[in-house]
Design an enzyme around this catalytic site. Sequence first.
Site, PDB file in Angstrom:
ATOM      1  N   LYS A   1      11.097 -25.349 -31.632  1.00  0.00           N
ATOM      2  CA  LYS A   1      10.607 -24.429 -30.458  1.00  0.00           C
ATOM      3  C   LYS A   1       9.450 -25.271 -30.036  1.00  0.00           C
ATOM      4  CE  LYS A   1      12.752 -20.088 -30.981  1.00  0.00           C
ATOM      5  NZ  LYS A   1      12.926 -19.894 -32.222  1.00  0.00           N
TER       6      LYS A   1
ATOM      7  N   ASP B   1       5.046 -27.726 -26.091  1.00  0.00           N
ATOM      8  CA  ASP B   1       3.773 -28.212 -25.590  1.00  0.00           C
ATOM      9  C   ASP B   1       4.025 -29.569 -24.538  1.00  0.00           C
ATOM     10  OD1 ASP B   1       0.753 -28.691 -25.530  1.00  0.00           O
ATOM     11  OD2 ASP B   1       0.834 -27.604 -27.575  1.00  0.00           O
TER      12      ASP B   1
END
Length: 256
Positions: free
Chosen positions: A93, A96
């Site tokens: 996941k 950023d």
Amino acid sequence: ERLIKTFELRADAAVHPLVRSLLGIVTSKRSNLCVSADVSSCTELLTLAQQVGPHICLLKTHVDTLPDFSDSVAQQLRSVAQQHNFLLFEDSKFVDIGATVARQWERRGAWADIVTVVPIAGDGLLTAIAQAALDNSKKGVILVAEMSSDGALRSAEYQEMCRAAAKRFPHLVMGFVSQSSISQSPWLLQLSPGVSVSASGDALGQRYVSPECSVGERGADVIIVGRGVTTSSDPAAAAANYQQLAYSAYLERVKR
Ligand code: 6AU
């Protein structure tokens, strides 16, 4: 509904070599099951991989939840994956900016065949992965487009972002984690978690549907099953059961 329905024809249409490889595994093993190996130690992880190996096309991990994960464990997992012919899927996941993901890559992405990405930060993240992957044809990204849990974001705008990212990075993106069909493109795969034969949810908002509903009604190509297998007293038998249910639902779907 897709115009091209069978995994064989979709593999032929695939842009990403890993989509072809994965669909090849799916059809040869007759398994569109991904087991989510949410366990507490690497010993358990390796044991589970051996037990469910014959029944899966993918093994999904969260290595940041395993205190003793190391390069050597990754190597052992790779050899189990080779032995039983499945791919390794790290549920990283990544979310950023590109520069940060480039730093996270070595520990959380480099070892796996496929990683997950939440593409809300723009193209920098996918560009960073494309640069960090030593060989792009051997590295795949799955975009988390729609989540299974109560209260999850259901946004047409976000889903459009996911489709657009898949289009801009055709040599990286293999498909989506979602609960419904995000794209009609035959070469993009739908992986769906939130599947159980016995539970309807957990105490923290997870929601489950049956394998038949996930594949037959919601369009999953591959189902992702965690606790339905990991908490069973016989994980191999549980995996075999999910494998059979999910693949039969796929065979029924292509007849329609
Ligand atoms: O079958 P479970 O509920 O034990 O496990 C489901 C697995 C977990 C979640 O982190 C993951 O699937 N997951 C995901 C993924 C794969 O990204 C998305 C989602 O919407 N729901 C979900 O459960 O490892």
